[in-house]
Scaffold this motif. Structure first.
Motif, PDB file in Angstrom:
ATOM      1  N   HIS A   1       7.015  -5.794-105.041  1.00 22.73           N
ATOM      2  CA  HIS A   1       6.870  -5.604-103.587  1.00 22.73           C
ATOM      3  C   HIS A   1       6.989  -6.962-102.882  1.00 22.73           C
ATOM      4  N   PHE A   2       7.857  -7.023-101.888  1.00 22.83           N
ATOM      5  CA  PHE A   2       8.072  -8.246-101.095  1.00 22.83           C
ATOM      6  C   PHE A   2       7.667  -7.904 -99.659  1.00 22.83           C
ATOM      7  N   HIS A   3       6.617  -8.541 -99.167  1.00 20.04           N
ATOM      8  CA  HIS A   3       6.228  -8.276 -97.773  1.00 20.04           C
ATOM      9  C   HIS A   3       6.537  -9.499 -96.906  1.00 20.04           C
ATOM     10  N   TYR A   4       7.246  -9.263 -95.830  1.00 22.08           N
ATOM     11  CA  TYR A   4       7.628 -10.345 -94.912  1.00 22.08           C
ATOM     12  C   TYR A   4       6.749 -10.289 -93.664  1.00 22.08           C
ATOM     13  N   VAL A   5       6.084 -11.412 -93.386  1.00 17.69           N
ATOM     14  CA  VAL A   5       5.190 -11.491 -92.232  1.00 17.69           C
ATOM     15  C   VAL A   5       6.015 -11.970 -91.034  1.00 17.69           C
ATOM     16  N   ASN A   6       6.464 -11.012 -90.257  1.00 15.64           N
ATOM     17  CA  ASN A   6       7.296 -11.358 -89.106  1.00 15.64           C
ATOM     18  C   ASN A   6       6.427 -11.360 -87.839  1.00 15.64           C
ATOM     19  N   THR A   7       7.045 -11.648 -86.724  1.00 18.00           N
ATOM     20  CA  THR A   7       6.318 -11.771 -85.458  1.00 18.00           C
ATOM     21  C   THR A   7       6.900 -10.807 -84.423  1.00 18.00           C
ATOM     22  N   ASP A   8       6.057 -10.369 -83.485  1.00 19.93           N
ATOM     23  CA  ASP A   8       6.554  -9.509 -82.398  1.00 19.93           C
ATOM     24  C   ASP A   8       7.507 -10.283 -81.480  1.00 19.93           C
TER      25      ASP A   8
ATOM     26  N   LYS B   1      15.580  -3.169 -80.292  1.00 24.38           N
ATOM     27  CA  LYS B   1      16.516  -4.165 -80.834  1.00 24.38           C
ATOM     28  C   LYS B   1      15.950  -5.573 -80.651  1.00 24.38           C
ATOM     29  N   PHE B   2      16.324  -6.434 -81.582  1.00 24.87           N
ATOM     30  CA  PHE B   2      15.854  -7.816 -81.500  1.00 24.87           C
ATOM     31  C   PHE B   2      16.446  -8.499 -80.272  1.00 24.87           C
ATOM     32  N   ASP B   3      15.656  -9.380 -79.674  1.00 29.54           N
ATOM     33  CA  ASP B   3      16.144 -10.146 -78.523  1.00 29.54           C
ATOM     34  C   ASP B   3      15.437 -11.510 -78.502  1.00 29.54           C
ATOM     35  N   PRO B   4      15.561 -12.281 -79.596  1.00 31.44           N
ATOM     36  CA  PRO B   4      14.812 -13.538 -79.651  1.00 31.44           C
ATOM     37  C   PRO B   4      15.279 -14.498 -78.578  1.00 31.44           C
ATOM     38  N   ARG B   5      14.311 -15.224 -77.989  1.00 33.18           N
ATOM     39  CA  ARG B   5      14.662 -16.059 -76.841  1.00 33.18           C
ATOM     40  C   ARG B   5      14.332 -17.535 -77.062  1.00 33.18           C
ATOM     41  N   ASN B   6      13.873 -17.866 -78.272  1.00 35.70           N
ATOM     42  CA  ASN B   6      13.695 -19.280 -78.593  1.00 35.70           C
ATOM     43  C   ASN B   6      14.060 -19.487 -80.063  1.00 35.70           C
TER      44      ASN B   6
ATOM     45  N   LYS C   1      13.098 -16.371 -87.173  1.00 38.03           N
ATOM     46  CA  LYS C   1      12.341 -15.295 -87.820  1.00 38.03           C
ATOM     47  C   LYS C   1      13.167 -14.001 -87.840  1.00 38.03           C
ATOM     48  N   ALA C   2      13.936 -13.761 -86.768  1.00 36.10           N
ATOM     49  CA  ALA C   2      14.785 -12.573 -86.718  1.00 36.10           C
ATOM     50  C   ALA C   2      15.915 -12.698 -87.749  1.00 36.10           C
ATOM     51  N   SER C   3      16.523 -13.893 -87.825  1.00 35.70           N
ATOM     52  CA  SER C   3      17.626 -14.092 -88.789  1.00 35.70           C
ATOM     53  C   SER C   3      17.136 -13.824 -90.205  1.00 35.70           C
ATOM     54  N   ALA C   4      15.952 -14.353 -90.521  1.00 36.03           N
ATOM     55  CA  ALA C   4      15.412 -14.170 -91.875  1.00 36.03           C
ATOM     56  C   ALA C   4      15.286 -12.682 -92.184  1.00 36.03           C
ATOM     57  N   GLU C   5      14.835 -11.918 -91.196  1.00 31.96           N
ATOM     58  CA  GLU C   5      14.673 -10.473 -91.452  1.00 31.96           C
ATOM     59  C   GLU C   5      16.010  -9.807 -91.769  1.00 31.96           C
ATOM     60  N   HIS C   6      17.076 -10.252 -91.102  1.00 35.02           N
ATOM     61  CA  HIS C   6      18.392  -9.663 -91.400  1.00 35.02           C
ATOM     62  C   HIS C   6      18.753  -9.874 -92.874  1.00 35.02           C
ATOM     63  N   PHE C   7      18.415 -11.048 -93.407  1.00 31.62           N
ATOM     64  CA  PHE C   7      18.705 -11.300 -94.828  1.00 31.62           C
ATOM     65  C   PHE C   7      17.849 -10.401 -95.719  1.00 31.62           C
ATOM     66  N   ILE C   8      16.592 -10.227 -95.350  1.00 33.44           N
ATOM     67  CA  ILE C   8      15.712  -9.368 -96.166  1.00 33.44           C
ATOM     68  C   ILE C   8      16.265  -7.946 -96.187  1.00 33.44           C
TER      69      ILE C   8
ATOM     70  N   THR D   1      13.780 -18.074 -96.842  1.00 30.46           N
ATOM     71  CA  THR D   1      13.563 -16.628 -97.024  1.00 30.46           C
ATOM     72  C   THR D   1      14.672 -16.025 -97.876  1.00 30.46           C
ATOM     73  N   GLN D   2      15.917 -16.455 -97.635  1.00 34.61           N
ATOM     74  CA  GLN D   2      17.038 -15.927 -98.438  1.00 34.61           C
ATOM     75  C   GLN D   2      16.837 -16.274 -99.916  1.00 34.61           C
ATOM     76  N   ILE D   3      16.351 -17.491-100.186  1.00 37.18           N
ATOM     77  CA  ILE D   3      16.119 -17.902-101.585  1.00 37.18           C
ATOM     78  C   ILE D   3      15.022 -17.035-102.208  1.00 37.18           C
ATOM     79  N   LEU D   4      13.967 -16.773-101.451  1.00 39.76           N
ATOM     80  CA  LEU D   4      12.893 -15.902-101.965  1.00 39.76           C
ATOM     81  C   LEU D   4      13.438 -14.510-102.309  1.00 39.76           C
ATOM     82  N   CYS D   5      14.322 -13.996-101.444  1.00 39.88           N
ATOM     83  CA  CYS D   5      14.915 -12.670-101.697  1.00 39.88           C
ATOM     84  C   CYS D   5      15.713 -12.692-103.003  1.00 39.88           C
ATOM     85  N   GLU D   6      16.543 -13.724-103.140  1.00 40.71           N
ATOM     86  CA  GLU D   6      17.414 -13.810-104.319  1.00 40.71           C
ATOM     87  C   GLU D   6      16.567 -13.840-105.598  1.00 40.71           C
TER      88      GLU D   6
END
Ligand SMILES: NC(=O)c1ccc[n+]([C@@H]2O[C@H](COP(=O)([O-])OP(=O)(O)OC[C@H]3O[C@@H](n4cnc5c(N)ncnc54)[C@H](O)[C@@H]3O)[C@@H](O)[C@H]2O)c1
Length: 335
Positions: A117-124, A143-148, A154-161, A103-108
């Motif tokens: 337009h860059f749309h990121y398909v994230n998950t609940d 706030k994010f609270d990923p548990r697996n 997926k949460a980390s990728a969003e932080h980069f976006i 995802t970071q490479i796609l952003c760069e």
């Protein structure tokens, strides 16, 4: 308009390509996919000769390939991911390299090529789990609270976006969708796993007590929502996508599938629970509703249609279930 879809040979990506080509006859669409175990070009056999469609085999972790494919593209819809929670518990490395680094490479590259337009398909699932028996729902401002390992990646990728949005004005939008179902879903995922097991005369493996609540959404509703965000979404914003507020637990859902296939509770095999199994997901989709979206496809009717699709496409899933999938199945569910 020229779109590039990453992960278009997977479940939602291939449904999205079908949806888009049907709805927008003048657009061109590139499917950029590495064809991992989850990618299947058979999902797109009917469009492979369509002049508006092009497949490029490529890895989102390879900057050179990404740059070549993205040149001249207007819109990037990013689906490609390692997507299965169960696998992420035992092979987190692939989730980090594809979901985060890719995802970071796609952003760069998107910034370099000035993609519109860059749309990121994230998950609940990035929001963690909700308690049973409450009315709380996930909202965009939680706030994010990923548990697996899957949701953490997926949460980390969003932080980069978001970082690329703030530092380099990446024109991005994000959506968090609830669990999808429909045609072309890999039979490692709950609904197609259960349907195909029953069609093979096997039992269905039920994790723990089965009281895990999900908010199932038919895949076409997800495609419609992404379409709307691409058209009307505000850059920098994110949107929850959820179903018709008919939360069902895995046991209730399984009984619906058993009934559709003329089976009974005797075909359920209770197995040891998954570690940190999220209890309940529920989505408040009020924000995207203001853009003009609401789910159209009802669970019972479209579950029935989905069962019929798997009945009519046995060759498709039998090929998918052979080979590599068998090793994985034995590891997670035993013999
Ligand atoms: N399935 C759901 O219920 C759901 C719900 C919300 C969000 N999402 C998100 O939607 C997206 C698609 O999910 P899905 O269920 O269709 O997944 P999937 O596993 O069916 O498909 C993923 C696709 O990505 C491709 N891919 C994987 N690694 C790649 C790489 N390094 N480079 C290029 N392509 C690669 C695979 O070959 C495959 O075609 C994912 O980002 C997932 O997190 C899924």
């Amino acid at each position: 308009m020229k779109l590039l879809v990453t992960g278009g040979a997977g479940f939602i990506g291939s449904n999205f390509i079908h949806y888009w080509l049907e709805k927008y006859p003048n657009d061109k669409i590139i499917n950029f996919d590495f064809l991992t175990y989850a990618g299947n070009l058979e999902n797109l056999l009917d469009v492979e000769r369509d002049k508006r469609y092009k497949f490029i085999k490529g890895d989102i972790r390879n900057k050179h390939d990404v740059e070549k494919a993205l040149t001249g593209v207007d819109i990037l819809v990013h689906f490609a991911a390692e997507s299965h929670v169960d696998r992420s518990l035992y092979a987190a490395g692939d989730f980090i390299t594809t979901n985060v680094l890719g995802t970071q490479i796609l952003c760069e590259v998107a910034v370099k090529l000035k993609i519109k337009h860059f749309h990121y398909v994230n998950t609940d699932e990035v929001f963690g789990a909700l308690p049973l028996g409450t009315k709380t729902k996930f909202r965009e401002d939680m706030k994010f609270d990923p548990r697996n390992q899957y949701s953490a990646s997926k949460a980390s990728a969003e932080h980069f976006i978001r970082a690329y949005y703030h530092t380099h004005n990446l024109p991005m939008t994000i959506s968090y969708c609830t669990n999808n179902f429909g045609p072309y879903q890999h039979p490692e995922k709950l609904i197609p796993l259960f349907i195909t097991n029953l069609l093979e005369g096997k039992k269905v493996p039920m994790y723990g007590d089965g009281l895990y609540v999900r908010d199932w959404l038919y895949v076409k509703d997800h495609c419609r929502a992404i379409d709307l965000v691409l058209k009307k979404g505000i850059v920098g914003e994110s949107y929850m996508i959820g179903a018709q507020h008919k939360e069902v637990n895995n046991l209730e859902l399984t009984r619906k599938i058993l009934k559709l296939l003329g089976k009974s509770d005797k075909d359920i095999e209770h197995i040891k629970d998954r570690p940190a199994h999220d209890r309940r997901y529920a989505v408040d989709w009020g924000k995207i509703a203001k853009l003009g979206w609401k789910p159209q496809y009802d669970l019972d009717h479209w579950l029935d249609k989905t069962v019929t699709w798997y009945k009519n496409n046995q060759n498709w899933w039998m090929r998918v279930k052979s080979g590599e999938y068998k090793k994985y199945y034995t590891k997670v569910y035993g013999k």
